[in-house]
Write a protein that holds these residues in place. Structure first.
Motif: not given
Length: 368
Positions: A72, A99, A101, A104-105, A216-217, A220, A223, A229
């Motif tokens: 990003k 964001s 992730p 957000d998940k 992870y962020n 994403p 996952r 996570h």
């Protein structure tokens, strides 16, 4: 903004940006793959040194520039002037959340902490109104705090002055004060459900601060791999089930003319807007908001209390000063001792400032 000209196209500084990004990722992978116990302070000290590399970019490209953290683009604001201009002078335009992730998940953009736009405005306005009605920021909340303080003292006395880890007990205090506002009742420290709830909060706070979650962020798609996570998501689901049970109990005993706590106020608001298809007051948003309030209030307050206790144990002369000065500020109301004012050096700000072990450069960032 005055610094618009400082925004760079990603291709203009790819070599340095790639180097910064790889340094971050390299740090995460090295830490995550260690087999021996990891010193968390050393981890974050090392990562903060990587943040220092952003200062190098700022000197070359100005106070506002773009880098890539993972996949990003991220606009970095360097220095007090740039941050103030964005977050204060143009606060409305920059009021949205970036964001994350892993968050957000879980929350799906609901709640009051990680939501944005009209949903955030309405939920925040309503939550503040209800919390004030329940005594937040007023003397009426003092009774709940005093009750919990007495329970804490009683629990500490049971240790008979033997060495102990107060982490759990200090975490129970703010959690129970919040619980009294949200659920209208506190939990006994020995309550198994309460202990389990605290366990989930503590585990998640520890996990979301790990290098793996940061990785992870940034990426994403990780996952699909095993990792911490999955523990975070599992704990969150169990916490949501606990909250839903409490909400169901409230629905069965709800008296619209006599709201008892935060849940009641929210349920009444939901009933009033049940014909509004665009309403932000839904069951999902209620559950996410309750989780946000617990998450935001429990860990921050308990950590400040824990470090404050450590500070006082290390400096007994300060403890004596607080005790002596506090005696002058105590009055009796309704048969109970109460503080008129708190000595300025005991406020949470000073504790937090004292234990700012790593001083970060003045940097902010906004993700797109």
């Amino acid at each position: 903004m005055a610094h618009d000209t400082a925004l760079r196209r990603p291709g203009e500084h790819v070599p340095m940006v790639v180097r910064v990004g790889l340094d971050f990722i390299h740090s995460y992978i090295l830490v995550y793959t260690q087999e021996t116990p990891v010193n968390t302070f050393k981890i974050y000290t090392g990562l903060f040194r990587k943040v220092g590399q952003l200062e190098v970019l700022a000197k070359q490209y100005g106070p506002v520039f773009t880098v890539y953290f993972g996949m990003k683009p991220t606009v970095v604001l360097h220095g007090y002037k740039a941050i103030k201009e964005a977050l204060i002078d143009h606060g409305e335009e920059f009021s949205g959340r970036g964001s994350f992730p892993v968050i957000d998940k879980m929350t799906q953009g609901l709640g009051v902490v990680f939501s944005s736009g009209e949903r955030w405005k309405q939920t925040r306005r309503f939550s503040l109104m209800v919390l004030r009605n329940m005594g937040m920021g007023k003397k009426t909340i003092e009774d709940r705090i005093q009750e919990e303080a007495l329970c804490l003292v009683a629990a500490l006395k049971k240790t008979n002055a033997s060495p102990c880890d107060p982490t759990f007990l200090l975490g129970c205090v703010p959690c129970n004060v919040i619980s009294a506002i949200i659920f209208q009742n506190r939990f006994d420290y020995s309550d198994q459900k309460f202990q389990t709830l605290m366990k989930y909060f503590n585990e998640n706070f520890e996990n979301v601060s790990t290098p793996w979650i940061q990785l992870y962020n940034a990426f994403p798609f990780l996952r699909v791999l095993p990792g911490s996570h999955n523990v975070v998501f599992k704990n969150y689901a169990l916490q949501i089930n606990f909250i839903l049970e409490k909400v169901k109990e409230h629905q069965e005993s709800l008296d619209i003319s006599n709201p008892r706590d935060f849940i009641d106020y929210f349920l009444i608001k939901m009933e009033k807007e049940k014909h509004n298809k665009q309403s932000e007051f839904t069951m999902d948003n209620l559950v996410a908001t309750i989780w946000d309030i617990f998450s935001a209030g429990t860990e921050t307050t308990s950590t400040t209390m824990r470090y404050g206790l450590l500070l006082l144990l290390k400096h007994p002369e300060i403890s004596g000063m607080i005790r002596d000065d506090g005696q002058d500020q105590i009055s009796v109301r309704n048969g109970q001792k109460t503080l008129i004012a708190i000595p300025p050096f005991t406020c949470q700000h000073n504790v937090q400032e004292k234990f700012s072990l790593v001083h970060l450069p003045t940097i902010g960032w906004v993700q797109f």
